[in-house]
Design a protein around this motif. Structure first.
Motif, PDB file in Angstrom:
ATOM      1  N   GLY A  11       0.813  -1.211   0.000  1.00  0.00           N
ATOM      2  CA  GLY A  11       0.000   0.000   0.000  1.00  0.00           C
ATOM      3  C   GLY A  11       0.843   1.256   0.000  1.00  0.00           C
ATOM      4  N   ALA A  12       1.924   1.256   0.794  1.00  0.00           N
ATOM      5  CA  ALA A  12       2.811   2.417   0.824  1.00  0.00           C
ATOM      6  C   ALA A  12       3.469   2.628  -0.538  1.00  0.00           C
ATOM      7  N   ALA A  13       3.931   1.556  -1.146  1.00  0.00           N
ATOM      8  CA  ALA A  13       4.557   1.663  -2.468  1.00  0.00           C
ATOM      9  C   ALA A  13       3.542   2.121  -3.513  1.00  0.00           C
ATOM     10  N   ALA A  14       2.341   1.556  -3.472  1.00  0.00           N
ATOM     11  CA  ALA A  14       1.298   1.947  -4.429  1.00  0.00           C
ATOM     12  C   ALA A  14       0.886   3.395  -4.202  1.00  0.00           C
ATOM     13  N   GLY A  15       0.758   3.790  -2.948  1.00  0.00           N
ATOM     14  CA  GLY A  15       0.407   5.175  -2.647  1.00  0.00           C
ATOM     15  C   GLY A  15       1.472   6.139  -3.121  1.00  0.00           C
ATOM     16  N   ALA A  18       1.208   6.261  -6.901  1.00  0.00           N
ATOM     17  CA  ALA A  18      -0.019   6.958  -7.315  1.00  0.00           C
ATOM     18  C   ALA A  18       0.088   8.461  -7.091  1.00  0.00           C
ATOM     19  N   THR A  19       0.678   8.872  -5.949  1.00  0.00           N
ATOM     20  CA  THR A  19       0.813  10.310  -5.707  1.00  0.00           C
ATOM     21  C   THR A  19       1.790  10.942  -6.695  1.00  0.00           C
ATOM     22  N   THR A  31      -0.114   9.183   2.224  1.00  0.00           N
ATOM     23  CA  THR A  31       0.320   8.367   1.092  1.00  0.00           C
ATOM     24  C   THR A  31       0.057   6.893   1.359  1.00  0.00           C
ATOM     25  N   MET A  32       0.372   6.440   2.567  1.00  0.00           N
ATOM     26  CA  MET A  32       0.128   5.037   2.922  1.00  0.00           C
ATOM     27  C   MET A  32      -1.366   4.739   2.926  1.00  0.00           C
ATOM     28  N   GLY A  35      -2.623   4.435  -0.613  1.00  0.00           N
ATOM     29  CA  GLY A  35      -2.195   3.165  -1.214  1.00  0.00           C
ATOM     30  C   GLY A  35      -2.951   1.978  -0.662  1.00  0.00           C
ATOM     31  N   GLY A  38      -6.532   2.182  -1.827  1.00  0.00           N
ATOM     32  CA  GLY A  38      -6.540   1.860  -3.254  1.00  0.00           C
ATOM     33  C   GLY A  38      -6.353   0.376  -3.511  1.00  0.00           C
ATOM     34  N   ALA A  39      -5.495  -0.257  -2.693  1.00  0.00           N
ATOM     35  CA  ALA A  39      -5.280  -1.702  -2.839  1.00  0.00           C
ATOM     36  C   ALA A  39      -6.557  -2.471  -2.510  1.00  0.00           C
TER      37      ALA A  39
END
Length: 79
Positions: A11-15, A18-19, A31-32, A35, A38-39
């Motif tokens: 989630g942190a990586a995706a956030g 995405a940001t 951000t986390m 993510g 979003g996940a």
């Protein structure tokens, strides 16, 4: 426990990604959260699409099988 840790890391990586793609500035917790949320949303959407497409694929396969059977029947058995 491992699932929660992996959800946070992914989630942190995706956030983060995405940001950056959407060009917004957010602090680390936001951000986390983006993510992880979003996940969860993306996972739900993909699960629904997979279920629908799985059923649709079965229907398409059934139609194609029926068409093949009709073609074989007309070609070899109907005279």
């Amino acid at each position: 426990m491992g699932m929660i840790v992996s959800l946070i890391v992914i989630g942190a990586a995706a956030g983060f990604l995405a940001t950056r793609v959407m060009r917004i500035e957010a602090d680390i917790p936001t951000t986390m959260f983006i993510g992880i949320a979003g996940a969860l949303i993306g996972g739900l959407v993909l699960r629904v699409l997979t279920t629908v497409m799985g059923a649709l694929a079965g229907f398409v396969g059934a139609v194609l099988g029926a068409i093949l059977l009709i073609w074989l029947w007309q070609k070899y058995w109907k005279r």
